[in-house]
Design an enzyme around this catalytic site. Structure first.
Site, PDB file in Angstrom:
ATOM      1  N   ALA A  66       0.859  -1.182   0.000  1.00 16.24           N
ATOM      2  CA  ALA A  66       0.000   0.000   0.000  1.00 16.24           C
ATOM      3  C   ALA A  66       0.893   1.229   0.000  1.00 16.24           C
ATOM      4  O   ALA A  66       2.045   1.170   0.450  1.00 16.24           O
ATOM      5  CB  ALA A  66      -0.897  -0.019   1.223  1.00 16.24           C
ATOM      6  N   GLY A 110       0.708  -5.005   1.094  1.00 15.24           N
ATOM      7  CA  GLY A 110      -0.526  -5.105   0.316  1.00 15.24           C
ATOM      8  C   GLY A 110      -0.318  -5.755  -1.039  1.00 15.24           C
ATOM      9  O   GLY A 110      -1.260  -6.323  -1.609  1.00 15.24           O
ATOM     10  N   GLU A 113      -0.554  -9.343  -0.319  1.00  9.92           N
ATOM     11  CA  GLU A 113      -1.963  -9.614   0.004  1.00  9.92           C
ATOM     12  C   GLU A 113      -2.822  -9.626  -1.265  1.00  9.92           C
ATOM     13  O   GLU A 113      -3.712 -10.465  -1.408  1.00  9.92           O
ATOM     14  CB  GLU A 113      -2.476  -8.561   0.996  1.00  9.92           C
ATOM     15  CG  GLU A 113      -1.821  -8.718   2.360  1.00  9.92           C
ATOM     16  CD  GLU A 113      -2.136  -7.569   3.307  1.00  9.92           C
ATOM     17  OE1 GLU A 113      -1.906  -6.405   2.922  1.00  9.92           O
ATOM     18  OE2 GLU A 113      -2.616  -7.833   4.419  1.00  9.92           O
ATOM     19  N   GLU A 133       5.015  -5.092   7.217  1.00  2.00           N
ATOM     20  CA  GLU A 133       4.292  -3.985   7.859  1.00  2.00           C
ATOM     21  C   GLU A 133       4.767  -3.698   9.267  1.00  2.00           C
ATOM     22  O   GLU A 133       4.683  -2.566   9.744  1.00  2.00           O
ATOM     23  CB  GLU A 133       2.785  -4.285   7.888  1.00  2.00           C
ATOM     24  CG  GLU A 133       2.081  -4.175   6.547  1.00  2.00           C
ATOM     25  CD  GLU A 133       2.046  -5.471   5.758  1.00  2.00           C
ATOM     26  OE1 GLU A 133       2.885  -6.371   6.005  1.00  2.00           O
ATOM     27  OE2 GLU A 133       1.177  -5.583   4.877  1.00  2.00           O
TER      28      GLU A 133
END
Ligand code: CO8
Length: 259
Positions: A66, A110, A113, A133
């Site tokens: 992200a 992300g 993911e 993260e």
């Protein structure tokens, strides 16, 4: 349709390919990119000509996570009180046709993911997966702590999430995070071959197959077995079941009509 952060194309008239395209930020996943990805997936899902989709990135990065520059400004009220994540990160879960992730380079946070939200992952030999993260003071927020342990088991998932280390392609295949590893220069060729094969299968059966395997991933064995049984029975209502079995008995190729 012209997009800002992705490109799309159709291969072999039946595979929708979506390429994440923010090269300067290693395909970091911002709102525009995730909105466009959702729109492109939905458009291919609604297109009768398309039987399978592929999401890919660049040689250097599938996606490095992200967008941290965006999140760095957030407080709790922005993250929890807004629709951060839910507004456009869940779209891929609503897609009914199979979606393959073709991963080269970094698939982090992300990005890892997103790859795990696809139905399966084909990795180039330079792929690197990770959930770093913790180094940013957060935990994975788009399913990483849930899908990674289901894919690779608790011990390796804990190792990845707690140490933030990256897993190379060879380890990812050994751990069953990816279905296969191919040389970088063969990534699209091999992925497209798989996608074309899937797109040539009877459409309703492929959707039922995806739903049933996902049930195994997401629910209990008992529930999954019953779900599979009902889907299996229901496929006897399709023309493609009649055609597929008749073709086998008559020793000829099947001519599926996707109904
Ligand atoms: N966000 C924003 N920009 C990024 C990101 C990112 N995740 N990753 C890389 N970039 C940018 C860099 O800032 C740099 O920009 P600039 O050239 O302007 O300085 C450019 O991409 C190139 O990156 P590097 O110079 O760092 O390239 P290196 O080859 O040296 O390193 C790495 C590559 C190892 C991938 C490194 O860039 C890195 O560690 N990136 C961050 C990885 C990371 O921590 N990802 C997790 C993010 S958190 C997350 O994903 C939470 C998901 C939860 C769901 C969110 C819902 C919205």
């Amino acid at each position: 349709m012209t997009y800002e952060c992705i490109t799309t194309r159709v291969e072999a008239e039946k595979v929708g390919v979506i390429t994440l395209n923010r090269p300067k930020a290693l395909n970091a996943l911002n709102d525009t990119l995730m909105n466009e990805l959702g729109q492109a997936l939905q458009a291919f899902d609604a297109d009768d000509a398309i039987g399978c989709m592929v999401i890919t990135g660049s040689e250097k990065a599938f996606a490095a996570g992200a967008d941290i520059t965006l999140m760095a400004k957030y407080g709790f009220a922005d993250a929890y009180g807004g629709d951060f994540i839910t507004r456009n990160w869940e779209t891929i879960r609503t897609i009914r046709k199979p979606v393959i992730a073709a991963v080269s380079g970094f698939a982090l946070g992300g990005g890892c993911e997103l790859a795990m939200m696809c139905d399966f992952i084909i990795a180039a030999d330079n792929a690197k997966f990770g959930q770093p993260e913790i180094k940013l003071g957060v935990i994975p927020g788009a399913g990483g702590t849930q899908r990674l342990p289901r894919a690779v088991g608790k011990s390796k998932a804990m190792d990845m999430c707690l140490t933030a280390r990256m897993m190379n392609a060879e380890e990812a295949e050994r751990a069953s995070l990816v279905s296969r590893v191919v040389p970088l220069d063969k990534l699209m060729e091999e992925t497209l071959a798989a996608a074309i094969t899937i797109a040539s299968m009877p459409r309703l059966t492929a959707i039922a197959c995806k739903e049933s395997v996902n049930r195994a991933f997401e629910g209990s064995l008992n529930d999954g077995v019953w779900f599979e049984r009902r889907l299996f029975h229901s496929l006897f209502a399709t023309n493609d079941q009649k055609e597929g079995m008749a073709a086998f008995v008559e020793k000829r190729p099947a001519n599926f009509t996707n109904n």
